[in-house]
Structures are given as C-alpha cells and as structure tokens.
Design a protein around this motif. Structure first.
Motif, PDB file in Angstrom:
ATOM      1  N   GLU A 111      -3.542  47.215  20.451  1.00 41.93           N
ATOM      2  CA  GLU A 111      -3.079  47.141  21.839  1.00 41.93           C
ATOM      3  C   GLU A 111      -1.831  48.026  22.016  1.00 41.93           C
ATOM      4  O   GLU A 111      -1.710  48.770  22.992  1.00 41.93           O
ATOM      5  N   THR A 153       2.382  42.697  11.916  1.00 40.42           N
ATOM      6  CA  THR A 153       1.604  43.419  12.922  1.00 40.42           C
ATOM      7  C   THR A 153       2.291  44.702  13.411  1.00 40.42           C
ATOM      8  O   THR A 153       1.630  45.713  13.632  1.00 40.42           O
ATOM      9  N   GLN A 194      -2.874  38.246  22.090  1.00 47.01           N
ATOM     10  CA  GLN A 194      -1.687  38.668  22.841  1.00 47.01           C
ATOM     11  C   GLN A 194      -0.469  38.681  21.924  1.00 47.01           C
ATOM     12  O   GLN A 194      -0.481  38.132  20.837  1.00 47.01           O
ATOM     13  N   ARG A 195       0.602  39.265  22.436  1.00 46.99           N
ATOM     14  CA  ARG A 195       1.852  39.301  21.701  1.00 46.99           C
ATOM     15  C   ARG A 195       2.829  38.234  22.222  1.00 46.99           C
ATOM     16  O   ARG A 195       3.911  38.051  21.686  1.00 46.99           O
ATOM     17  N   GLN A 230      -2.922  42.984  18.331  1.00 44.32           N
ATOM     18  CA  GLN A 230      -1.700  43.408  19.025  1.00 44.32           C
ATOM     19  C   GLN A 230      -1.288  44.813  18.591  1.00 44.32           C
ATOM     20  O   GLN A 230      -0.618  45.519  19.331  1.00 44.32           O
ATOM     21  N   HIS A 277       3.608  36.617  14.160  1.00 48.74           N
ATOM     22  CA  HIS A 277       3.682  35.595  15.191  1.00 48.74           C
ATOM     23  C   HIS A 277       4.888  34.685  14.958  1.00 48.74           C
ATOM     24  O   HIS A 277       5.365  34.054  15.899  1.00 48.74           O
TER      25      HIS A 277
END
Ligand code: SF4
Lengths: 471, 211
Positions: free
Chosen positions: A42, A150, B34-35, A39, B94
């Motif tokens: 990305e 992240t 993915q986020r 992520q 997450h």
C-alpha cells in the motif's frame, strides 16, 4: 584479518556506510507473506514507487490459511478478515510480481521459512529478509537472515536494501555428543535457558562446535529458528558439505558450471581461525537433556526431569513477580515435577519443527500406540505441501492417524492461531512451536514448548514424559 | 512521519518485564490490511475482560479496571514506562502502531528487543533506554505522584522530571535526524540509487547465481 562468518556476509553486502556506521545492506532474497506485507505494498502504491527487484521476492500465504477443508477453496475460509488478507496478497503479487508465488492451495505452499530452503530459494552466502521474526531460520545455510517489520518490508521492496548498524559477534559453541532422544530443539531451549531471552540482543549469533556440525540441516534450521527467542535478530551456522548436499538439485539452486562456482564460494562461508567474537558461550552437548518450558516466555524452561521452579527462591523482585505471574497464568504450583503436568492438546508443527525429520520423529514415537484419553486434540501440521507429500509417501500420516492424531494441511496453524486452530482458555498444550507467550496459541491458552518426539510421547502418555525412557 | 523535537506528557508505569509484542497487540488484529485502527486494541488481553475481535465495538466491552492504562489517573498518558526487554517476540510493526495510535509518543525502559526497536524508530515512536536504576526512580515517582509528567527533548537528548532531575539518553545520529525532521527512510535510501545499482553489477559478477 581473520573474519567471522557474520563479518564476511556483512562485508559482501554493504552498499554504503555513513560516518556514524549506519550502513545500507543489500538484500538478495525477500520472503513475503500475507500478514506483514499489505501495508508495505500500500505504501509503495501511495508513493508511486516501483519495486526495485522483482525476482528477489518469493511469496506464499501461510499465517491465516486453514488446515482443513481445502476442497472448498477460498470459500472454505470462513473468517472474512483472514480471507481478505490472503486475497490482498494475491492481488499485490499479481500487480507487483515475484520470482515465484506459492498461493493458498498450491502444492508447494507452506510456512515461509520451510518453503524458502526446500525450494533452494535460500542459499549460502545470501542475505535473506522476511516480515517475520523467525527469518533467523535461514541462517542455518551460512546466510545472513533477519526478521523485519512492515516499514522495512516496504523499504526493501523499494530499495533492495536495509538500513542497519552492524551487530556484535557472538559465538555459541556446543561441543560433544548429544544423548539419544535429545534434539536441536533441546539445544536451542537450553541455550535460551542459559543466556535468557535478551541474552543475544544486539548480537549476531553463530552456532559452532561438534554438536552443531553433527546436526542435520533440518536440525540446524530448528536451532537458528530459535535464535530470535534468545534475543538475537540473526543466528547462523557455517556452510559445510551437509549444506551443499541439502541445497543441490532444488528448484532454484544453481546447476552446471554455476553450481561448481557457487560451491567453491560457499566453502568460504565460515568463520576464520582466530576470528574475534565479542561474546562467547560454551556448552557441553552431553549435559543437555530434553527441555520443557513451564512459563510464558521461552527462557522459562527446565529439563523433563526437573520441577516447576519456586519464585520464592528468586531474590530479584522484578524477576520474582514475573515468575509468579507466569505460574498463575499457567496454573502451575511451584515444585511440581514436570512429568506430573497433564495436557489437553498437542500441536506438532510450526517453522521450528514441521519438516520431514520432525514428522518422522513423532511417528516413530507413536507407532502402534494410542493418544491418551485426556488429550482432546493431537494434531500434526506439516510445514509445507512438499513435506506433507513426502510424509504421505513414507506412510507417516497413516501411523499418526492410527494413533489418534489429526493430519492437517500445511501452514502456521496453532503456532499463533490466526486461523481457527487455537487453544481455548485454560487449555494446556504440548507444542513444538517457538513461543509460549500469554495467549499466543489462543486467549488464555497455556503452552509448553518441547521437541517433536517429546510432544508425541506426551500425547500418548497424557502428560509430559522423558522420551528417552518412554516405552 | 510526524516531527518529534520536544514533547511533554503524562507517564503511565507498566511494571512488567519482557512484555512481548503478542501482548502489545494480539494476533487477531494482525489480519487488518490497514495501517491504522490498532489503538483500541493495544494490550487487548490485559485491558479487557472478554476476548477482542476485529470489528467488535470496543467501547462496549468489559474493561479490567486493575490494568494500569484503565486507571483514571493515567488517562491521556503519552509516555510509557516499562521494564527490561520490552517488545520481545514477533516482528509485527502493528505493535508500535498500536502504541502510537493509543497516544504514546515515547517509551522508556532499561532495554528493548532489536526488531521492535527498529520498527518503533521508523515510525517516530521514540524509545529511550536508561539504566535500570533511573528507570526504578521514574517508576517510584510516577506511582507516587498523581499527574506525574516527563519532558522529553530529542534535540538535547534529555528527559526531565518535575523534581528537576534531567537524564541524558543515547540515540544514533542518523535516527535522531530522521525523527526530528520527520524524514522518510525510503527517500533517503533512494538518494543512493546509483550506488545500489553499481553494487548490483559487482555483486552479480561475484555471485551470479543470486540473480
Ligand atoms: S510457524 Fe509460527 S513462528 Fe513460524 S512463521 Fe508461522 S507464525 Fe511465525
């Protein structure tokens, strides 16, 4: 003014400070793995931002990689989602670059916190970050090392900096001599048992004292690895001759004149006499015994000679309910002696305890013996390809396999069970990893954290035993 | 990042200490690249009776009706009440993603773990620290009174109860500024690009082996 090691590391990396104390801290080394980076890359792509300093990045795949069937290559990873994550890392590194990348199947691949030090990618005086909380491990070198999330991974990729407030200084001094059979893991668990899993919150911990100086570099890594379980985002040990000896001659260590200059600098990587610590904890090494956790948090720990505690004795309601919940999950009764707890599986590995000395310690205990009949699986997962090769050169794999252990390929494995190495519901494991949270090693799995020698002895006995008297 | 100034919402009390990020979002869901998409698996092992897997249809899974978030009266909650050391353990971002994607906008607890704290604020999930006594009071009220709502005002740094109490919380001014304006950290840091470059020159002269 006298400074702590943390003060020195902080001061030499501050780029800018806002009025309220929020600082931009420069990052020298960024370790990247497949789980917390997709992520972030990305995000860079979406914002069309370049990477600030490509040669600060050292990358590897470790969390999802299988520990068997490497001959089948990527196709051996049956879980498509895991495979995609590993392939995504390949793609991102190809696109963005790195100083070095040890992909899945590479002979230097391994757990990110094992490969950093062993390749000299972790050096004293550095700042190190990684999208993994156990990055504190690298503090063993007199470095400042943080686990990050992240968004922070993305932030460091894009700016080479972290936005941080300075933590308070905490000193944990362990003085005296450790008993035979007592290890760095036991010190760490004893510390967590004493100060609690939130005891170090908001602090940078420096471990000092003669017992810490006596530890090998690998022992110091084990200790700093567990700083995060004491609530501290970073733990460190001063740089000394052992540190230099360990670092010398590794892949990315400086050489020649640069080495001499570096060593001269590294000799200053310690707290000055009289430096101020906000919090000080002292412990007597001689009193530390082999530790075994009984609950679902590393703070829930006792000595191998101890008993499962009784929640009824706890007066604080929140704590009492927490203990009751843990005992229910662990299927343990209050007052059961630790040595009467029998186990189903044994896991020797994880960034806490998967280095060569850990494997030597396990092999020494099991040599010429057999894993107990009630133990369904006993496995050793070396921390890296280099550790594995070294162990095989010493014949340790044979000793372990003869005793009934499985000898696997390197990776995180059952430390968090993102690959197929997991506990089944209800299974009880003696594990050298760092977290005994509910479901950590597999849904419904029950984890007891111990040192490698204690895990090895438990495998042979089928239940926990005191490795100091184990024959 | 969405701006956060003043929000008011239903409160769900999660009466457990030391809730770790493995519990908030179990590891199998970390395989995603993915986020988004983590909301249905927030507290997966506590919310459902079977084992969750990425790709599984969560709407068809058996739910644990005893778990607080599965109770009808807490449906649509946007404020989570929790106990000490919330978010300890793994650095997985997450965890705040899952909390937000489930619908939470703020978490109130006596203390939070450091990495989780940073990760949350970076995503605009507001974490509010109160004395254990105040948290106790909020727990009591939220459990006693159905439809219990709290108003969280970031500008004045207060949380107000339906009973008329108002509690002030601390937040560092930089974070407050970022969250209130939905600012992107990276853009702010890059405004100091010249300083970072100048630092690199000096740093390289002092420790050339790091480059
Ligand atoms: S071995 Fe465990 S703790 Fe260490 S990096 Fe891997 S998953 Fe994290």
């Amino acid at each position: 003014m006298a400074k702590t090691l943390y003060d020195k590391l902080w001061d030499t990396h501050v780029v800018h400070v806002e009025k309220d104390g929020t600082a931009l801290l420069y990052i020298d080394r960024h370790l990247v793995h497949e789980v917390t980076s997709p992520q972030a890359y990305e995000g860079l792509k979406l914002a069309n931002r370049p990477q600030w300093r490509v040669d600060s990045v050292v990358a590897t795949a470790d969390h999802n990689t299988p520990t068997r069937n490497w001959d089948k290559g990527l196709a051996g990873i049956e879980d498509q989602v895991s495979r995609l994550q590993i392939e995504t890392l390949d793609k991102n590194i190809k696109e963005f670059g790195a100083k070095v990348y040890f992909p899945f199947l590479d002979k230097r691949q391994g757990i990110v916190h094992v490969i950093g030090p062993e390749n000299g990618a972790t050096l004293p005086g550095m700042t190190v970050v990684c999208g993994d909380s156990h990055t504190s491990t690298h503090g063993a070198f007199g470095a400042l090392a943080f686990g990050i999330g992240t968004s922070e991974v993305e932030h460091v990729l894009a700016t080479q900096c972290m936005v941080m407030q300075k933590y308070k200084n905490m000193k944990i001094a362990v003085e005296g001599k450790l008993g035979v059979g007592v290890t760095a893991k036991d010190i760490a668990l004893a510390v967590i048992g004493k100060i609690g899993t939130a005891g170090g919150t908001g602090h940078a911990i420096e471990f000092t004292g003669s017992a810490i100086r006596d530890l090998t570099m690998e022992g110091r890594m084990t200790l700093c690895n567990l700083a995060i379980e004491a609530g501290a985002r970073t733990g460190m040990v001063a740089c000394d001759q052992k540190t230099m000896d360990y670092v010398k001659g590794r892949m990315f260590s400086p050489t020649g004149a640069a080495w001499d200059k570096a060593v001269e600098y590294w000799r200053t990587m310690h707290s000055d006499d009289g430096a101020h610590f906000d919090t000080v904890v002292t412990m007597d090494a001689a009193e530390i015994q082999p530790q075994v956790t009984w609950g679902t948090n590393p703070q829930m720990v006792t000595t191998v000679g101890g008993k499962v505690p009784d929640p009824a004795q706890e007066t604080d309601k929140v704590l009492r309910e927490w203990m009751e919940r843990a005992l229910k999950y662990m299927n343990l009764k209050a007052n059961t002696p630790i040595t009467e707890i029998s186990i189903d599986k044994v896991f020797i590995g994880a960034c806490t305890n998967s280095r060569i000395e850990d494997i030597r310690a396990a092999a020494q205990v099991v040599k010429g013996k057999k894993v107990a009949g009630n133990v369904k699986l006993a496995m050793v997962v070396p921390g890296s390809g280099l550790v594995k090769a070294q162990a095989e050169e010493e014949g340790l794999d044979k000793i372990l396999v003869e005793a009934g252990f499985e000898w696997r390929e390197p990776g995180c494995s059952m430390c968090l069970g993102m690959n197929e190495d997991q506990l089944s519901p209800g299974e009880r494991c003696a594990s050298t990893s760092n977290r005994n949270f509910e479901g950590r090693q597999g849904p419904g799995g029950r984890t007891h954290l111990v040192s490698p020698a204690m895990a090895a002895a438990a495998a042979i006995a089928g239940h926990f035993v005191d490795v100091r008297t184990f024959k | 990042m969405e701006k956060f100034i003043r929000k008011e919402g239903l409160v769900a009390p999660l009466d457990r200490a030391n809730v770790d990020t493995d519990a908030i979002i179990p590891k199998q869901f970390l395989k995603s690249i993915q986020r988004t998409g983590f909301g249905p698996n927030l507290f997966d092992e506590w919310r459902y009776l079977d084992r969750g897997e990425p790709g599984k249809d969560d709407s068809k899974r058996p739910v644990n009706s005893d778990f607080v978030l599965n109770k009808k009266r807490f449906e649509g909650a946007t404020v989570l009440l929790a106990r000490e050391n919330f978010g300890c353990g793994s650095s997985r971002e997450h965890a705040p993603w899952a909390l937000q994607q489930f619908g939470f906008q703020a978490v109130i607890a006596p203390s939070f773990a450091d990495i989780f704290f940073n990760n949350s604020l970076k995503n605009g999930l507001l974490l509010i620290k109160f004395d254990a006594k105040i948290v106790d009071q909020l727990f009591r009220e939220a459990e006693a009174r159905e439809g219990y709502r709290l108003a969280v005002d970031l500008e004045t740094q207060t949380v107000s109860t339906p009973g008329g109490d108002s509690f002030k919380f601390e937040i560092d001014p930089f974070r407050k500024h970022c969250i209130m304006n939905g600012l992107d950290d990276i853009g702010l840091t890059l405004a100091h690009a010249d300083k970072i470059r100048a630092f690199e020159v000096k740093h390289k002269a002092a420790q050339p082996w790091l480059f």
